[in-house]
Design a protein around this motif. Structure first.
Motif, short mmCIF file in Angstrom:
data_model
loop_
_atom_site.label_atom_id
_atom_site.label_comp_id
_atom_site.label_asym_id
_atom_site.label_seq_id
_atom_site.Cartn_x
_atom_site.Cartn_y
_atom_site.Cartn_z
N ALA A 42 0.74 -1.27 0.12
CA ALA A 42 -0.04 0.22 0.10
C ALA A 42 0.86 1.19 -0.06
CB ALA A 42 -0.99 -0.12 1.26
N GLU A 43 0.12 2.50 -0.57
CA GLU A 43 1.06 3.44 -0.54
C GLU A 43 -0.16 4.60 -0.07
OE1 GLU A 43 3.94 4.71 -3.60
OE2 GLU A 43 2.28 6.20 -4.26
N LEU A 44 0.04 5.47 0.84
CA LEU A 44 -0.68 6.35 1.31
C LEU A 44 -0.46 7.76 1.31
CD1 LEU A 44 -3.40 5.48 3.31
CD2 LEU A 44 -1.97 6.88 4.89
N GLN A 45 -1.07 8.77 0.44
CA GLN A 45 -0.74 10.11 0.56
C GLN A 45 -1.98 10.99 1.02
OE1 GLN A 45 -0.24 11.47 -3.44
NE2 GLN A 45 0.55 13.22 -2.69
N GLU A 46 -1.65 11.59 2.09
CA GLU A 46 -2.70 12.65 2.59
C GLU A 46 -2.33 14.20 2.02
OE1 GLU A 46 -4.17 13.92 7.15
OE2 GLU A 46 -2.39 12.70 6.88
N PRO A 108 -5.17 8.16 8.76
CA PRO A 108 -4.63 9.22 9.63
C PRO A 108 -5.71 10.15 10.02
CG PRO A 108 -3.85 9.37 7.34
CD PRO A 108 -4.38 8.17 7.38
N ALA A 109 -6.79 10.41 9.40
CA ALA A 109 -7.85 11.32 9.58
C ALA A 109 -9.05 10.87 9.24
CB ALA A 109 -7.67 12.75 8.68
N PRO A 110 -10.28 11.23 9.73
CA PRO A 110 -11.61 10.75 9.46
C PRO A 110 -11.94 11.14 8.17
CG PRO A 110 -11.55 12.55 11.12
CD PRO A 110 -10.29 12.18 10.89
#
Length: 149
Positions: A42-46, A108-110
């Motif tokens: 997985a790769e997560l970008q916020e 990391p956030a709703p």
């Protein structure tokens, strides 16, 4: 009696053990039967407005995926089915993992789980998870006042 120590001899023994692992003719399914399950990378970008999640799912058809999204996490499960070829009676060696998998990715956030968009192409799943208004506007004031001495 004095014996000379040869550190290379230990490295040679390790190299022989590694080589014997790759020469094994059995399918490496025994590792998966003992509880080791491969999960998709997985790769997560916020960003300020959304969380972008990318999952690597090669060889899996969209119909074999189950994606569920809550405000705090993404749950992905699926199955990579093996191809049964009966015309060839030879020996097959494989490092592919066939079978079911599942992964839960905490966010990391709703997010607004009713407005999620998904795109699945070439074995890559892209999810755009828009943040809730509270998460977007979350500003924390830092107090720089010095305590009274």
């Amino acid at each position: 009696m004095l014996v000379r120590y040869n550190p290379w001899q230990e490295l040679n023994a390790i190299q022989r053990q590694i080589n014997s692992l790759f020469e094994d003719t059995r399918v490496p399914s025994t590792a998966f039967e003992k509880g080791l399950v491969r999960v998709p990378a997985a790769e997560l970008q916020e960003t300020e407005d959304a969380i972008h999640l990318k999952l690597e799912l090669p060889g899996i058809e969209a119909k074999d995926l189950d994606i569920q999204v809550t405000e705090k996490a993404v749950y992905v499960s699926g199955e990579r089915k093996s191809e049964n070829k009966t015309e060839d009676k030879g020996v097959t060696k494989t490092e592919f993992h066939y079978g079911k998998f599942q992964r839960v990715i905490p966010l990391p956030a709703p997010i607004q789980n009713t407005n999620v968009t998904a795109d699945y192409k070439d074995g890559i799943l892209n999810l755009t998870l828009p943040k809730t208004e509270q998460a977007k506007n979350k500003v924390v004031k830092v107090n720089l006042e010095q305590p009274a001495a």
